[in-house]
Design an enzyme around this catalytic site. Sequence first.
Site, PDB file in Angstrom:
ATOM      1  N   GLU B  58       0.808  -1.219   0.000  1.00 39.08           N
ATOM      2  CA  GLU B  58       0.000   0.000   0.000  1.00 39.08           C
ATOM      3  C   GLU B  58       0.842   1.270   0.000  1.00 39.08           C
ATOM      4  O   GLU B  58       0.439   2.293  -0.566  1.00 39.08           O
ATOM      5  CB  GLU B  58      -0.938  -0.005   1.213  1.00 39.08           C
ATOM      6  CG  GLU B  58      -1.963  -1.142   1.214  1.00 39.08           C
ATOM      7  CD  GLU B  58      -1.371  -2.477   1.681  1.00 39.08           C
ATOM      8  OE1 GLU B  58      -0.247  -2.480   2.231  1.00 39.08           O
ATOM      9  OE2 GLU B  58      -2.039  -3.515   1.505  1.00 39.08           O
ATOM     10  N   ARG B 166     -18.589  -2.625   3.742  1.00 44.67           N
ATOM     11  CA  ARG B 166     -18.610  -3.940   3.115  1.00 44.67           C
ATOM     12  C   ARG B 166     -20.031  -4.417   2.847  1.00 44.67           C
ATOM     13  O   ARG B 166     -20.324  -4.975   1.802  1.00 44.67           O
ATOM     14  CB  ARG B 166     -17.901  -4.942   4.031  1.00 44.67           C
ATOM     15  CG  ARG B 166     -17.963  -6.389   3.555  1.00 44.67           C
ATOM     16  CD  ARG B 166     -17.323  -7.311   4.593  1.00 44.67           C
ATOM     17  NE  ARG B 166     -17.201  -8.679   4.125  1.00 44.67           N
ATOM     18  CZ  ARG B 166     -18.152  -9.601   4.244  1.00 44.67           C
ATOM     19  NH1 ARG B 166     -19.314  -9.276   4.786  1.00 44.67           N
ATOM     20  NH2 ARG B 166     -17.949 -10.836   3.809  1.00 44.67           N
TER      21      ARG B 166
END
Lengths: 278, 315
Positions: B58, B166
């Site tokens: 990342e 989510r």
Amino acid sequence: MGMRTRGMGLDVEALQDMARRCRVSIVKMTHAAKSGHPGGSLSSIDLLSGLYGTQMRIDSDDSDWSDRDRFIMSKGHASPAVYSILHEVGYISLEDMMSFRELGSVCQGHVDMKWTDGVDFSAGSLGMGLSFGIGCALAARMDNSDRNVWVMLGDGEIQEGEVWEAFMAADFHSIGNLKVIIDRNRIQNDDFVHLQMEVGDVVSKLESFGWDVIEIDGHSMVDVVRALDWANSHDSGPVAIVANTVKGKGVSFMEDNPAFHGKAPDDEELRQALEELK
Amino acid sequence: MSAPSSGGASRDGYGKGLLRLASDPRVVVLEADLGKSTKSCHFRAEYPSRSFSMGIAEQNMMLVAAGMAASGKIPFASTFAIFTERAFEQVRNGVARPELTVHICGSHGGIHTGTDGSSAQSIEDLAIYRTIPGMTVIHPSDDLSAEELTVQLLDHKAPSYMRTARNKTPRIYNESSVTELRIGKGALIKEGNDVCILACGVMVNESLVAAGLLSEEGVSASVVDMHTLKPLDTTLIDDCITRCGCLVTAEDHSVIGGLGGAVAEYIATTRSAPLEMVGVADKFGQSGGSSELMNIMGLTANDIVAAAHRSISRK
């Protein structure tokens, strides 16, 4: 100076003289600021003189020209080296250069693209420049441009994990317009690299990551120019020049001396340095 | 792909929004091995030449995005909210400091993420990005608003962080009402006069449920979808205080530094009004179903009702 042509048309002797003038600028700047990082600036300045003198395709009248080659100084504390070169190119006035580290100065402590014409990356935290260079290089590829992206890393800097993420990514994406120069001066902030966290055989490590690598004496201008030419002509994947250098090169009492990683010369030291750099 | 992918999860809206942006050739997408989860996978499938797999790395991804932004591209980089935090300093120093327009999306934010457990349940992301100068922070409440706000980012000239969820929640908007949303402007979605509930993300729906429960008790509540935490719509907060005289904030995030913190910072230095915060009380979650977890962590409509009563009693 070249208008959108590659390099400045300088021969080896002229490049050596530019590097000498830059060394004078580096010690004067850090002395005036009473702070800054002369050691890693002096180790990198022959490489930078060769790079701007023979390779960088920029516009001396338009530092924002979108199709310019990019130079990313990832070891951003070597800002005096960058400012001295940008002064040679014509982007920074003598007055601005000598205001290094003052309040409001265009020459910030660490190189910053928001403050300085000709600076392509805002550095300061080590380990980020190669990733940024990958982004610039991928953008050039998407634009079907042949512009190059040059990135300079320090050898202590490659202790940062992000650098190895980036080494892996550059090979995976076959980035042929990305050229890395590692200033292997063997000293970092606190002490010698081998005492802090030895980075070892950098050439083999990079080769095992899929890079093509050349190792040179980073103070031999003939070697520097030849290696830069090789890197420029190599476009099938990422390339690195591992340049063995001496921290503080050119000023006897700074050479190979960890004390001058981040310490400015005092009045007497400046006098002696300028004497040696005549 | 482990999660339900149809309908109302805000991450689905992000994926659809990216597809709507694809007609602009400057738009590029970066992934860190979670494209199927963040829903950038749809863009990748359609536009592989402008999609970049950066692996499970990342920190590198954020600076690659920065380099692209400095070269004229408009990068959208996504991973789980929690993993964007690993690259916090990269975002701070490499993206925001040089004012590069990189749009970061962190999916699977909050306790609502559920069974993956506490390691995945980012409860601090909104707080940390809010502290970065010049950063826009967005947390949409449903798939339609996530899609709309993602599309609006095309013309948003500042780095941004968007948190998506989510799991699916009931839609707040319809195809028409969602077009009235604007980055930086909260949306008054229910009008009432006794208490104003300022909410974001999955807690907007809980707030509407709470408003219904309060109504049965004769309490009239306003509900605001404060989808943009920064810049904060202080004009709307002023209006809410004038109208209702007291506030409740509701967020699936720590009460420290998120929406509650942002509202508290504003009213503490401008005007006085009772404020009660519903959020994660400075503790980590655990594995479990979303509704089970929201229950034990104090993130339900009933918790909002209780907070509303406390706030009203302090008027």
